[in-house]
Design a protein around this motif. Structure first.
Motif, PDB file in Angstrom:
ATOM      1  N   SER A  39       2.076  51.710 -52.646  1.00 52.85           N
ATOM      2  CA  SER A  39       1.321  52.518 -53.601  1.00 52.85           C
ATOM      3  C   SER A  39       1.710  52.168 -55.028  1.00 52.85           C
ATOM      4  N   ASP A  40       0.825  52.501 -55.980  1.00 54.07           N
ATOM      5  CA  ASP A  40       1.154  52.300 -57.391  1.00 54.07           C
ATOM      6  C   ASP A  40       2.385  53.103 -57.778  1.00 54.07           C
ATOM      7  N   ASN A  41       2.523  54.270 -57.175  1.00 53.19           N
ATOM      8  CA  ASN A  41       3.664  55.119 -57.494  1.00 53.19           C
ATOM      9  C   ASN A  41       4.985  54.462 -57.120  1.00 53.19           C
ATOM     10  N   ALA A  42       5.001  53.695 -56.015  1.00 57.08           N
ATOM     11  CA  ALA A  42       6.232  53.022 -55.600  1.00 57.08           C
ATOM     12  C   ALA A  42       6.689  52.031 -56.656  1.00 57.08           C
ATOM     13  N   LEU A  43       5.741  51.291 -57.239  1.00 50.26           N
ATOM     14  CA  LEU A  43       6.098  50.350 -58.299  1.00 50.26           C
ATOM     15  C   LEU A  43       6.646  51.087 -59.509  1.00 50.26           C
ATOM     16  N   ASP A  44       6.003  52.185 -59.902  1.00 48.20           N
ATOM     17  CA  ASP A  44       6.481  52.959 -61.052  1.00 48.20           C
ATOM     18  C   ASP A  44       7.895  53.487 -60.824  1.00 48.20           C
ATOM     19  N   VAL A  45       8.177  53.875 -59.589  1.00 47.60           N
ATOM     20  CA  VAL A  45       9.510  54.372 -59.270  1.00 47.60           C
ATOM     21  C   VAL A  45      10.556  53.288 -59.506  1.00 47.60           C
ATOM     22  N   TYR A  46      10.275  52.059 -59.058  1.00 46.19           N
ATOM     23  CA  TYR A  46      11.245  50.985 -59.231  1.00 46.19           C
ATOM     24  C   TYR A  46      11.355  50.529 -60.676  1.00 46.19           C
ATOM     25  N   VAL A  47      10.259  50.561 -61.411  1.00 49.02           N
ATOM     26  CA  VAL A  47      10.342  50.276 -62.848  1.00 49.02           C
ATOM     27  C   VAL A  47      11.257  51.297 -63.519  1.00 49.02           C
ATOM     28  N   GLY A  48      11.132  52.557 -63.118  1.00 45.32           N
ATOM     29  CA  GLY A  48      12.005  53.597 -63.670  1.00 45.32           C
ATOM     30  C   GLY A  48      13.470  53.350 -63.353  1.00 45.32           C
ATOM     31  N   TYR A  49      13.746  52.928 -62.113  1.00 44.15           N
ATOM     32  CA  TYR A  49      15.122  52.613 -61.739  1.00 44.15           C
ATOM     33  C   TYR A  49      15.710  51.538 -62.650  1.00 44.15           C
ATOM     34  N   VAL A  50      14.963  50.439 -62.828  1.00 41.97           N
ATOM     35  CA  VAL A  50      15.478  49.315 -63.611  1.00 41.97           C
ATOM     36  C   VAL A  50      15.583  49.680 -65.085  1.00 41.97           C
ATOM     37  N   ARG A  51      14.646  50.466 -65.573  1.00 40.55           N
ATOM     38  CA  ARG A  51      14.721  50.917 -66.973  1.00 40.55           C
ATOM     39  C   ARG A  51      16.030  51.659 -67.230  1.00 40.55           C
ATOM     40  N   ARG A  52      16.393  52.535 -66.310  1.00 43.29           N
ATOM     41  CA  ARG A  52      17.625  53.298 -66.486  1.00 43.29           C
ATOM     42  C   ARG A  52      18.846  52.391 -66.442  1.00 43.29           C
ATOM     43  N   ARG A  53      18.814  51.382 -65.585  1.00 47.44           N
ATOM     44  CA  ARG A  53      19.943  50.442 -65.541  1.00 47.44           C
ATOM     45  C   ARG A  53      20.086  49.710 -66.878  1.00 47.44           C
ATOM     46  N   LEU A  54      18.957  49.240 -67.423  1.00 42.89           N
ATOM     47  CA  LEU A  54      18.994  48.499 -68.680  1.00 42.89           C
ATOM     48  C   LEU A  54      19.399  49.385 -69.852  1.00 42.89           C
TER      49      LEU A  54
END
Length: 222
Positions: free
Chosen positions: A184-199
């Motif tokens: 789902s599109d939501n799954a991609l947004d979730v992982y973008v959020g994860y990586v954003r927080r790491r960065l």
């Protein structure tokens, strides 16, 4: 080129081993997974062909163990389990490709060639500003400090780094993370959020910029 085949079925093992040897590959054939971590620890193999149903355990568990040890060797799963959920489980464990049995040898050969080619290209370090990726270990650093990433998070970040600041469409990012598996599109947004927080934990790290309706790109804070 060295390939590790882990397959307990004698007929399939002979078929694959002889076929690959005839095409120029050097095949090490193991009937179970007990020696795989040790064999793969030195980086001598370009790829692994892994059966899921092994006499000493499950190929999924072996794949998870290799990925937990930061071993990024390309893994092609060979199995009679061909349902969608089985394929999703394989990708979630860290497999790079998945080929249900029975299969045509020419398809196996083509998938292996593509997987090895991607793995060879991925051996070159990738950089974007203070961010550096080490594809051989599926690891990342910012100013030489480790960036803790799951395998999927790493794939997302690598796709963005390879874009060199260009906008990467959502569909392309989803494919980089999950392959052909439907998500789902939501799954991609979730992982973008994860990586954003790491960065965001590193002041010199690039940021992920959302381009509404299209995708995402990396932007250097400098």
């Amino acid at each position: 080129m060295n390939v590790l085949l882990i397959e307990d079925d004698p007929g399939i093992g002979r078929f694959v081993s002889r076929g690959l040897t005839a095409r120029g590959y050097r095949v090490a054939w193991e009937r179970d997974g007990s020696r795989a971590p040790a064999l793969l620890s030195g980086g001598a193999f370009a790829a692994v062909l892994l059966d899921l149903g092994l006499p000493d355990g499950d190929g999924l568990a072996l794949t998870r163990r290799l990925r937990a040890a930061q071993n990024a060797v390309p893994i092609l799963m060979l199995t009679a389990r061909g349902a969608l959920q089985d394929r999703l489980d394989g990708f979630a464990a860290g497999a790079d490709d998945y080929l249900p049995k029975p299969f045509a040898f020419d398809e196996l050969l083509a998938r292996l060639a593509v997987m090895v080619r991607r793995g060879s290209a991925a051996a070159v370090p990738l950089r974007f500003g203070a961010l550096e990726l080490a594809p051989a270990k599926a690891g990342a650093t910012v100013d030489a400090r480790m960036l803790p990433l799951s395998r999927r998070e790493y794939r997302l970040l690598a796709a963005l780094v390879e874009g060199r600041g260009a906008v990467i469409p959502r569909a392309a990012l989803a494919t980089a993370i999950w392959g052909d598996a439907p998500v789902s599109d939501n799954a991609l947004d979730v992982y973008v959020g994860y990586v954003r927080r790491r960065l965001a934990e590193h002041p010199h790290a690039p940021a992920i910029v959302t381009v509404r309706g299209i995708g995402f790109r990396l932007a250097d804070p400098a």
